[in-house]
Design an enzyme around this catalytic site. Structure first.
Site, PDB file in Angstrom:
ATOM      1  N   LYS A  50       0.827  -1.070  -0.021  1.00 27.78           N
ATOM      2  CA  LYS A  50      -0.089   0.065   0.109  1.00 27.78           C
ATOM      3  C   LYS A  50       0.919   1.363   0.149  1.00 27.78           C
ATOM      4  O   LYS A  50       0.443   2.410  -0.290  1.00 27.78           O
ATOM      5  CB  LYS A  50      -0.984  -0.217   1.290  1.00 27.78           C
ATOM      6  CG  LYS A  50      -2.011  -0.985   0.922  1.00 27.78           C
ATOM      7  CD  LYS A  50      -3.274  -0.455   2.077  1.00 27.78           C
ATOM      8  CE  LYS A  50      -3.400  -0.495   3.351  1.00 27.78           C
ATOM      9  NZ  LYS A  50      -4.420  -0.493   4.129  1.00 27.78           N
ATOM     10  N   LYS A  75      -8.339 -10.098  -2.370  1.00 27.31           N
ATOM     11  CA  LYS A  75      -9.549 -10.426  -1.328  1.00 27.31           C
ATOM     12  C   LYS A  75     -10.326  -9.384  -1.378  1.00 27.31           C
ATOM     13  O   LYS A  75     -10.150  -8.110  -1.702  1.00 27.31           O
ATOM     14  CB  LYS A  75      -8.522 -10.226   0.315  1.00 27.31           C
ATOM     15  CG  LYS A  75      -8.834  -9.010   0.773  1.00 27.31           C
ATOM     16  CD  LYS A  75      -8.030  -8.897   2.346  1.00 27.31           C
ATOM     17  CE  LYS A  75      -8.130  -7.303   2.426  1.00 27.31           C
ATOM     18  NZ  LYS A  75      -7.278  -6.808   3.556  1.00 27.31           N
ATOM     19  N   LYS A  85     -13.257  -3.630   1.996  1.00 25.82           N
ATOM     20  CA  LYS A  85     -13.966  -2.580   2.346  1.00 25.82           C
ATOM     21  C   LYS A  85     -13.492  -1.268   1.463  1.00 25.82           C
ATOM     22  O   LYS A  85     -14.318  -0.113   1.287  1.00 25.82           O
ATOM     23  CB  LYS A  85     -14.462  -2.394   3.620  1.00 25.82           C
ATOM     24  CG  LYS A  85     -13.297  -1.884   4.560  1.00 25.82           C
ATOM     25  CD  LYS A  85     -13.706  -1.525   6.070  1.00 25.82           C
ATOM     26  CE  LYS A  85     -12.999  -2.239   7.212  1.00 25.82           C
ATOM     27  NZ  LYS A  85     -11.526  -1.976   7.111  1.00 25.82           N
TER      28      LYS A  85
END
Ligand code: TYM
Length: 327
Positions: free
Chosen positions: A111, A192, A195
């Site tokens: 990230k 995956k 959210k």
């Protein structure tokens, strides 16, 4: 004594993965020991964020905790930023952690590492997470599979601190879900379900998606070109993911035999859609009732924060003492 801690960061609208991997399991353990659950809003500041959206997501996530059945009389529910001890303990643990080990964290590599605009707090994020857990001397942490490396770091830091300064922390165990510990994206089953996917992502089921939306997402899930229904996450990840979801929803841990009951992808998908809708219905009902009453949710969080601070205070006092602070 069994002490359970876990948290969810309010960076997006919660998904079926959050529920099967974590939230639902919080409710399952709440009457079995001391349980502390937090909406970890400080963690949401580690990536690009908008203040108003963060506040709304924090409220929504807290409301979903209650809608999922968490009983504020049985467990402690609070907003992380209401308990300043987390940030304080995090600093002490930063003085126990090494830059090298944080640099190697998979989530950081994916990230942020090497990108312009990466916040310092994204690097130190797993240390704050360790502080969350260690502050309560948690013995058990129910989380999804993606948190494994972070949990390992929390354990390493506890052991390292205890060795260097004397035993202050309990070394926590990860408590992964038996099935559906890693729910994958329905459109891209090698990734995956997150959210943080775009709000309208067709492969991501949100806990507050209405039944027709859930059904559409499931029926359009990618499978593969074979025809046999089998549980094989490597060879047939789309179908395997649907079976995981079904097993998680209906509480069937034997996924091979679950797969054997199906002869077509269509009937499997119909049952998955029905099972997810049935699982979410009572939660959505309670959410609708609670959403009309934000004052109650807020009062529960405030009371929870007071209790959480009481529980964590002795640990932080002991940690400061051990490391050479305080009188
Ligand atoms: P977060 O907010 O990303 O996710 C919350 C919980 O949901 C689980 N989860 C999943 N489980 C199965 N399948 C998925 N697709 C899926 N996606 C998410 C996560 O594993 C997690 O249990 N760092 C944590 C938050 C945190 C925390 C803590 C957790 C901060 N401090 C202390 C436990 C203890 C995180 O980002 O989770």
């Amino acid at each position: 004594q069994r002490v359970v801690f876990s948290g969810i960061k309010p960076t997006g609208r919660l998904t079926l993965g959050n529920h099967l991997g974590a939230l639902r399991r919080f409710a399952d353990v709440q009457y079995t020991g001391r349980c502390v659950f937090s909406v970890v809003d400080l963690h949401a500041l580690t990536v690009d964020h908008r203040p108003a959206r963060l506040r709304a997501l924090t409220r929504e996530t807290a409301t979903l905790y209650l809608a999922a059945g968490l009983d504020p009389d049985a467990c402690v529910l609070f907003r992380q930023s209401d308990v300043p001890l987390h940030a304080e303990l995090s600093f002490l643990l930063e003085c126990t952690a090494y830059v090298g080990e944080l640099n190697r964290m998979i989530q950081y590599k994916e990230k942020g590492r090497g990108r312009p605009g990466t916040r310092v707090s994204l690097l130190t994020y797993p240390v704050l997470m360790a502080a969350d857990i260690l502050a309560y001397r948690a013995s058990e942490v129910p989380v999804g599979d993606d948190q494994r490396q972070h949990l390992e770091l929390a354990r390493d830091l506890a052991v390292r601190f205890n060795r260097a300064y004397g035993t202050v922390f309990v070394v926590p165990e990860m408590a992964p879900a038996q099935v559906a510990a890693r729910v994958m994206n329905l459109q891209d089953p090698r990734r995956k379900m997150s959210k943080d996917d775009p709000d309208d992502a067709p492969g991501t089921i949100r806990l507050l998606d209405p039944p027709d939306v859930v059904r559409r997402k499931v029926m359009r899930a990618v499978t593969d070109s074979g025809t046999r229904v089998r549980y094989d996450l490597e060879g047939s990840p789309g179908v395997g993911n649907l079976i995981e979801i079904l097993g998680g929803c209906v509480g069937e841990p034997d996924l091979e035999s679950l797969a054997d009951r199906y002869t077509s992808y269509g009937s499997l998908k119909r049952d998955v859609a029905d099972a997810v809708i049935a699982l979410l219905e009572p939660l959505q009902q309670r959410y609708a009732d609670l959403a009309d009453d934000p004052g109650t949710v807020e009062a529960i969080l405030r009371k929870g924060a007071e209790r959480a601070a009481e529980l964590a205070a002795p640990t932080i006092t002991a940690a400061k003492q051990a490391i050479g602070l305080a009188a």
